[in-house]
Write an enzyme that holds these catalytic residues in place. Sequence first.
Site, PDB file in Angstrom:
ATOM      1  N   GLU A 125       0.807  -1.214   0.000  1.00 23.52           N
ATOM      2  CA  GLU A 125       0.000   0.000   0.000  1.00 23.52           C
ATOM      3  C   GLU A 125       0.850   1.279   0.000  1.00 23.52           C
ATOM      4  O   GLU A 125       0.386   2.325  -0.447  1.00 23.52           O
ATOM      5  CB  GLU A 125      -0.974  -0.011   1.197  1.00 23.52           C
ATOM      6  N   GLY A 167     -12.645  -3.694   1.070  1.00 18.74           N
ATOM      7  CA  GLY A 167     -13.719  -4.517   0.528  1.00 18.74           C
ATOM      8  C   GLY A 167     -14.945  -3.629   0.319  1.00 18.74           C
ATOM      9  O   GLY A 167     -15.257  -2.793   1.160  1.00 18.74           O
ATOM     10  N   ILE A 199     -13.225  -9.752   6.027  1.00 15.65           N
ATOM     11  CA  ILE A 199     -14.602 -10.175   5.768  1.00 15.65           C
ATOM     12  C   ILE A 199     -14.705 -10.817   4.379  1.00 15.65           C
ATOM     13  O   ILE A 199     -14.401 -10.179   3.363  1.00 15.65           O
ATOM     14  CB  ILE A 199     -15.598  -8.994   5.880  1.00 15.65           C
ATOM     15  N   MET A 248      -9.596  -2.767   7.834  1.00 16.53           N
ATOM     16  CA  MET A 248      -9.146  -3.183   9.159  1.00 16.53           C
ATOM     17  C   MET A 248      -8.313  -2.149   9.918  1.00 16.53           C
ATOM     18  O   MET A 248      -7.737  -2.477  10.960  1.00 16.53           O
ATOM     19  CB  MET A 248      -8.363  -4.508   9.030  1.00 16.53           C
ATOM     20  N   GLU A 249      -8.231  -0.912   9.411  1.00 19.19           N
ATOM     21  CA  GLU A 249      -7.400   0.099  10.087  1.00 19.19           C
ATOM     22  C   GLU A 249      -8.018   1.491  10.196  1.00 19.19           C
ATOM     23  O   GLU A 249      -7.690   2.246  11.127  1.00 19.19           O
ATOM     24  CB  GLU A 249      -6.037   0.261   9.370  1.00 19.19           C
ATOM     25  N   ASP A 285     -11.921  -5.955  -3.512  1.00 18.77           N
ATOM     26  CA  ASP A 285     -12.806  -7.129  -3.468  1.00 18.77           C
ATOM     27  C   ASP A 285     -14.170  -6.683  -2.945  1.00 18.77           C
ATOM     28  O   ASP A 285     -14.333  -5.533  -2.563  1.00 18.77           O
ATOM     29  CB  ASP A 285     -12.220  -8.214  -2.538  1.00 18.77           C
TER      30      ASP A 285
END
Length: 228
Positions: free
Chosen positions: A11, A77, A151, A171-172, A195
């Site tokens: 990233e 996501g 997920i 997640m962050e 995704d």
Amino acid sequence: MIAIMGAMPEEIEPILGHIGEYRSYAIAGNLYYQGRYKGIDLVVAYSKIGKVFASLTASVMIQHFKAKKLLFSGVAGAISEDLKIGDLIAATKLCQHDLDITAFGHPYGYVPEGKVYVESDEELLFVAREVAKEKGIDLKEGIIATGDQFIADPEKKEWIKKTFDADALEMEGAAVAVVCDAFDVPFFILRSISDAADMDAGFDFDTFLESSSKISADFIISMVEKMA
Ligand code: 4EZ
């Protein structure tokens, strides 16, 4: 000093590609890269995945490197049907979908003295809209839900959608938002879709991590240019 962070090496690699020469500092298990881009001092780092590592990195960038603004670049996501792989979403506000003391009558995502949603900085959102306009990029905006889970399940995704009205998940982001809010540092969380958090999420994530990371990083670099 402006901080740019991601969660994974992929990233931030495209960001480092833009700044050329930099110095590295090892602090508390992470590497921080300090350099200059178009006359602006930057500190760049990846935190490692999840809310705890993200909080640590955001804190170090603010407390040690004296970052006055923090930009996050990465992938997410999609929840919203509107978001396709490679699309960009800027968070208007963020929440923690895995924070749960509902047993005590509190709403999901809430703890005493906290808030369910942390709102993004309006000025940085304005800069993003200007960059999008100039470059003809279709920048989406919406709610990002964060939790310590990858997920890959339509039912979990649906629950996060209906509980938080979220458009994307990762997640962050919310961890960074909480830290920046506490220190009164303006922040901006940008994600490019990798995704759809469904049964194919694992495969799609692996396939699109690199390309979507670059889409997000390129936009962030354009924002820094705009701020120069
Ligand atoms: C977390 N990041 C994924 C890290 C996964 C595997 C080695 C973004 C993300 C994400 N997070 C992309 N798609 C996601 C999804 N479906 N659920 C959670 O920020 C590392």
